[in-house]
Design a protein around this motif. Structure first.
Motif, PDB file in Angstrom:
ATOM      1  N   ASP A 190       0.810  -1.223   0.000  1.00 38.24           N
ATOM      2  CA  ASP A 190       0.000   0.000   0.000  1.00 38.24           C
ATOM      3  C   ASP A 190       0.839   1.267   0.000  1.00 38.24           C
ATOM      4  OD1 ASP A 190       0.984  -0.008   2.568  1.00 38.24           O
ATOM      5  OD2 ASP A 190      -0.962   0.163   3.563  1.00 38.24           O
ATOM      6  N   GLY A 191       2.177   1.118  -0.010  1.00 36.91           N
ATOM      7  CA  GLY A 191       3.073   2.275  -0.041  1.00 36.91           C
ATOM      8  C   GLY A 191       3.339   2.891   1.309  1.00 36.91           C
ATOM      9  N   CYS A 192       2.850   2.260   2.390  1.00 42.17           N
ATOM     10  CA  CYS A 192       3.039   2.790   3.738  1.00 42.17           C
ATOM     11  C   CYS A 192       4.213   2.117   4.446  1.00 42.17           C
ATOM     12  CB  CYS A 192       1.779   2.598   4.580  1.00 42.17           C
ATOM     13  SG  CYS A 192       0.406   3.667   4.118  1.00 42.17           S
ATOM     14  N   LEU A 193       4.903   2.911   5.264  1.00 38.20           N
ATOM     15  CA  LEU A 193       5.940   2.402   6.159  1.00 38.20           C
ATOM     16  C   LEU A 193       5.321   2.245   7.545  1.00 38.20           C
ATOM     17  CD1 LEU A 193       9.128   1.872   6.430  1.00 38.20           C
ATOM     18  CD2 LEU A 193       9.154   4.125   7.502  1.00 38.20           C
ATOM     19  N   TYR A 194       5.454   1.060   8.113  1.00 37.27           N
ATOM     20  CA  TYR A 194       4.935   0.777   9.448  1.00 37.27           C
ATOM     21  C   TYR A 194       6.099   0.509  10.388  1.00 37.27           C
ATOM     22  CZ  TYR A 194       0.434   0.053   7.105  1.00 37.27           C
ATOM     23  OH  TYR A 194      -0.714   0.207   6.361  1.00 37.27           O
ATOM     24  N   VAL A 195       6.005   1.021  11.617  1.00 34.47           N
ATOM     25  CA  VAL A 195       7.006   0.757  12.645  1.00 34.47           C
ATOM     26  C   VAL A 195       6.282   0.262  13.891  1.00 34.47           C
ATOM     27  CG1 VAL A 195       8.842   1.709  14.090  1.00 34.47           C
ATOM     28  CG2 VAL A 195       8.544   2.555  11.748  1.00 34.47           C
ATOM     29  N   TRP A 196       6.730  -0.909  14.416  1.00 32.42           N
ATOM     30  CA  TRP A 196       6.144  -1.481  15.621  1.00 32.42           C
ATOM     31  C   TRP A 196       7.151  -1.471  16.756  1.00 32.42           C
ATOM     32  CZ3 TRP A 196       5.561  -3.684  10.807  1.00 32.42           C
ATOM     33  CH2 TRP A 196       4.248  -3.826  10.329  1.00 32.42           C
ATOM     34  N   LYS A 197       6.645  -1.253  17.973  1.00 29.12           N
ATOM     35  CA  LYS A 197       7.428  -1.506  19.165  1.00 29.12           C
ATOM     36  C   LYS A 197       7.415  -3.012  19.420  1.00 29.12           C
ATOM     37  CE  LYS A 197       6.726   2.878  21.589  1.00 29.12           C
ATOM     38  NZ  LYS A 197       6.218   3.526  22.833  1.00 29.12           N
ATOM     39  N   VAL A 198       8.582  -3.548  19.723  1.00 35.12           N
ATOM     40  CA  VAL A 198       8.731  -4.979  19.998  1.00 35.12           C
ATOM     41  C   VAL A 198       9.188  -5.114  21.443  1.00 35.12           C
ATOM     42  CG1 VAL A 198       9.869  -7.124  19.329  1.00 35.12           C
ATOM     43  CG2 VAL A 198       9.381  -5.377  17.599  1.00 35.12           C
ATOM     44  N   GLU A 199       8.327  -5.689  22.279  1.00 37.92           N
ATOM     45  CA  GLU A 199       8.620  -5.743  23.705  1.00 37.92           C
ATOM     46  C   GLU A 199       8.353  -7.138  24.253  1.00 37.92           C
ATOM     47  OE1 GLU A 199       7.448  -1.304  25.166  1.00 37.92           O
ATOM     48  OE2 GLU A 199       5.803  -2.512  24.376  1.00 37.92           O
ATOM     49  N   LYS A 228       2.928   4.995  11.435  1.00 41.18           N
ATOM     50  CA  LYS A 228       2.438   4.653  10.102  1.00 41.18           C
ATOM     51  C   LYS A 228       2.615   5.883   9.234  1.00 41.18           C
ATOM     52  CE  LYS A 228      -1.625   3.294   7.404  1.00 41.18           C
ATOM     53  NZ  LYS A 228      -3.075   2.931   7.429  1.00 41.18           N
ATOM     54  N   SER A 229       3.361   5.731   8.152  1.00 36.86           N
ATOM     55  CA  SER A 229       3.678   6.863   7.287  1.00 36.86           C
ATOM     56  C   SER A 229       3.451   6.486   5.824  1.00 36.86           C
ATOM     57  CB  SER A 229       5.142   7.288   7.481  1.00 36.86           C
ATOM     58  OG  SER A 229       5.535   8.275   6.556  1.00 36.86           O
ATOM     59  N   LYS A 230       2.665   7.274   5.129  1.00 35.45           N
ATOM     60  CA  LYS A 230       2.426   7.045   3.704  1.00 35.45           C
ATOM     61  C   LYS A 230       3.631   7.545   2.930  1.00 35.45           C
ATOM     62  CE  LYS A 230      -0.224   5.893   0.144  1.00 35.45           C
ATOM     63  NZ  LYS A 230      -0.636   4.501  -0.119  1.00 35.45           N
TER      64      LYS A 230
END
Length: 358
Positions: A190-199, A228-230
């Motif tokens: 979808d062209g989005c960059l996703y970043v998750w916290k991993v804990e 979340k960044s387009k």
């Protein structure tokens, strides 16, 4: 390389020619990976063949049939172990029957690499698996059976430990990167960059089993969407990131199936992100991006068969390398930062040095 004049970046003023071209693969190059300590370049191809090159002698020290399908990714593990990922989802661990050396890449040995273990990751996409280290635990992170899922496999036990499942209609996960031990980034169709916290999170008393006490329950990986960044209106294909600075700022670059090459920034403390600059390409498509470890330049592999060199700070175009006559699939920088490799459909691997040689 010729004695061309140099600008302040140390790059030759004229587009350089390859220092050397490695030839012997019979099908498309699908993956390239330099060893972090020794002069070894690993290359994987569409026919499942894996080769280890000595970058000093420019010769193949080892080659073997690692998979019956294209090789998606290669990773050098501790000691003399190599991990290879097949496009069919199979993960294999190989042991090289000799020691790597700083003088020569491999000591002569007639022994072929030994298959130590293997498991099936369920991933059959184009996405390359990455290594993710958290609190001395090594994970292999790779998409799952469902295109929007991301699985965390414990490398020591080769068991699936956790997964991320997107609720949005993101399409397939196309590329993955570890920002630090607490953050995972991914770009999707979808062209989005996703970043998750991993804990890590201990099991609660309600979820603890009756057969073991709460203190004996293992830590569980938990994930929360942080950013979340387009990035692109077209399918996101690739990206790379610098390590966070002391203020938590991260600079990165992403490419897509469209004509945009994007510079972006994010902050690992605030969660803020923004597009810094966008470079419009003459032809659509970027298949790979790599940032040099000193953070001064990055390279992109275009669908127009060109490798482009840019400055990181201003995203200024510095050189266009025109060796390839067919699609470029993979780029890799060596730990020395001066040498990098590119590979694609020709089955050949040009080695480049962006600094003029006197």
């Amino acid at each position: 390389m010729s004695k061309n004049s140099q600008d302040g970046s140390g790059l030759a003023s004229l587009p350089p020619e390859p220092l050397f071209v490695l030839r012997s693969h019979r099908t498309d190059i699908s993956e390239l990976k330099f060893h972090t300590l020794f002069p070894v370049l690993a290359s994987g191809s569409f026919d499942g063949e894996l080769r280890l090159w000595n970058t000093k002698t420019k010769r193949v020290d080892f080659l073997w049939k690692a998979h019956d399908c294209p090789i998606s990714s290669i990773h050098f593990l501790e000691k003399n172990t190599i991990l290879s990922q097949g496009r069919n989802g199979e993960i294999k661990f190989w042991e090289i029957q000799h020691k790597f050396s700083s003088e020569i890449s491999l000591q002569s040995s007639p022994c072929a690499p030994v298959l130590l273990n293997s498991f099936h990751s369920y991933c059959q996409s184009f996405c390359k698996a990455i290594l993710f280290k958290k609190e001395n635990v090594d994970y292999l992170v790779v998409p799952g059976e469902s295109p929007e899922m991301i699985n965390f496999w414990d490398l020591s036990s080769r068991k699936l430990k956790a997964f991320i499942s997107q609720s949005d209609k993101t399409g397939m996960c196309m590329a993955l990167k570890q920002i630090d031990e607490n953050l995972l980034a991914a770009i999707f169709e979808d062209g989005c960059l996703y970043v998750w916290k991993v804990e890590f999170s201990k099991l609660t008393r309600e979820t603890a089993t009756t057969s073991t006490s709460l203190s004996e329950q293992p830590d569980q990986l938990v994930f929360s969407l942080f950013i979340k960044s387009k990035q692109h209106s077209e399918t996101g294909l690739c990206f790379d990131l610098l390590k966070p600075d002391e203020k938590g700022n991260v600079v990165g670059f992403s490419g897509s199936a469209g004509q945009s090459l994007v510079k972006f920034s994010l902050n690992i403390f605030s969660g803020l992100s923004q597009i810094e600059k966008e470079e419009k390409l003459t032809k659509a498509g970027v298949s790979d991006i790599k940032i040099r470890t000193d953070g001064k330049i990055f390279i992109s592999a275009g669908w127009d068969l060109r490798v482009r060199v840019f400055s990181v700070k201003k995203m200024q175009p510095l050189a266009i390398l025109k060796y390839h006559q067919q699609h470029i699939n993979s780029l890799a920088f060596s730990p020395s930062d001066f040498l990098f490799a590119s590979g694609g459909q020709e089955g050949r691997i040009p080695l480049w040095n962006l600094y003029s040689q006197e």
